[in-house]
Motif scaffolding. Structure first.
Motif: not given
Length: 344
Positions: A14-34
């Motif tokens: 939802x609105x907050x979860x989309x932001x979690x995904x955005x941040x994980x995808x932008x963090x160095x050393x982190x892969x948004x896997x799913x």
């Protein structure tokens, strides 16, 4: 220490979860896997942006993916079941606040995480607001001297998307956690007024007067009825007042000019007068980015998270107590009838 790229997933987009995904995808050393959501279209749209896998069943995701950490960003009533499943798979978990629907469920999740040896943290995001961090530092340095009062105002428009909880659980838990963080003194007495004007089943207004064990007085003004968003906290002490604006991340000091180095009780004989107003230099940062970065660092280095599960349970317990006290002399049915009568 874990040196490999951390694999993260988000349950609930939802609105907050989309932001979690955005941040994980932008963090160095982190892969948004799913990402996982029962709404396939919403999950698919997000997965197309960040090139990650899509799931509509979190059991399937946990079984198929080799994950290091998961954000649980779903309605409160689902927190326990989803977080329990994540923990059972040996995966570190961040649960958006509140930790669970009940205090008992919160303690069960803490114990499950302890047994599995995984980290559990709760998304009390304002702990990572630069203005609040700077205010905490000022209070620790005794810049206000003796503290008298803390006041918090968190008001804004009605959020139609939130139907499972009222304003106390949704918004007041932010302020309760921050009061615990800044003051560090238990609440010994409270007077609470609740009302429901617009929400179909829960309170949408809270006014609370608190007394802390250290003698401080606290006031909470929380609602979903104000046509503009206001997020502000002030602390009054013998040397003046700090005002923190959560939205702009400004921290302003209003000086008691009569103080001029005098100490209490001498100051009590002189009084209070208006002095300088000083806006402190506070570096602006996105609180969610800082929260998830901190969580990832805790996972990588095996350190304790900033917000513990116990802190999450404590905030929920106090919020529940506020609701109980607010309804004690005015049962829910009568509260709703009166609100409807006023609204009609």
């Amino acid at each position: 220490m874990t040196s490999h790229t951390l694999r993260a997933a988000v349950i609930g987009v939802g609105s907050m979860g989309r932001n979690h995904a955005r941040v994980y995808a932008s963090l160095p050393g982190v892969e948004l896997a799913a990402v996982c959501d029962t709404n396939y279209a919403a999950a698919s749209n997000l997965a197309n942006i960040y090139r990650c896998r899509i799931y509509t069943d979190y059991h399937e995701m946990l079984a198929n993916e080799d994950l290091d950490l998961v954000s649980v960003v779903v309605p409160t009533k689902y927190h326990f079941a989803l977080a329990e499943a994540v923990i059972a798979h040996g995966v570190h978990v961040l649960i958006e606040k509140p930790i669970a629907a009940t205090v008992e469920q919160g303690w069960m999740l803490i114990e499950a995480a302890r047994r599995q040896g995984v980290l559990l943290t709760v998304g009390h995001i304002e702990r990572f607001n630069p203005a609040i961090i700077a205010l905490k530092e000022q209070l620790q340095n005794h810049e206000l001297g003796n503290l008298f009062q803390i006041m918090s105002r968190r008001v804004g428009p009605f959020p139609a998307r939130i139907m499972d909880v009222g304003v106390v659980i949704d918004l007041a838990t932010h302020e309760i956690d921050i009061l615990n963080y800044l003051i560090g003194s238990p609440i010994v007495r409270m007077h609470v007024e609740l009302h429901r004007h617009l929400h179909q089943s829960h309170e949408d207004m809270l006014s609370a007067l608190l007394r802390f064990e250290n003698g401080m007085i606290g006031m909470l003004d929380i609602n979903w009825l104000t046509p503009t968003k206001i997020r502000e906290l002030s602390v009054v002490g013998e040397r003046g007042m700090f005002v923190a604006n959560y939205l702009t991340q400004d921290l302003t000091f209003y000086e008691n000019d009569a103080c001029q180095g005098r100490a209490w009780p001498e100051l009590a004989l002189i009084g209070v007068s208006e002095g300088r107003s000083i806006r402190l230099k506070v570096p602006r940062r996105e609180p969610l980015y800082e929260e998830l970065r901190s969580f990832c660092e805790a996972v990588r280095y095996g350190t304790e998270p900033v917000v513990s599960g116990e802190a999450g349970v404590n905030a929920l317990a106090i919020a529940n107590q506020m609701v109980e006290i607010g309804l004690r002399d005015q049962p829910a049915a009568r509260l709703i009838e009166r609100a409807l009568a006023v609204g009609g």
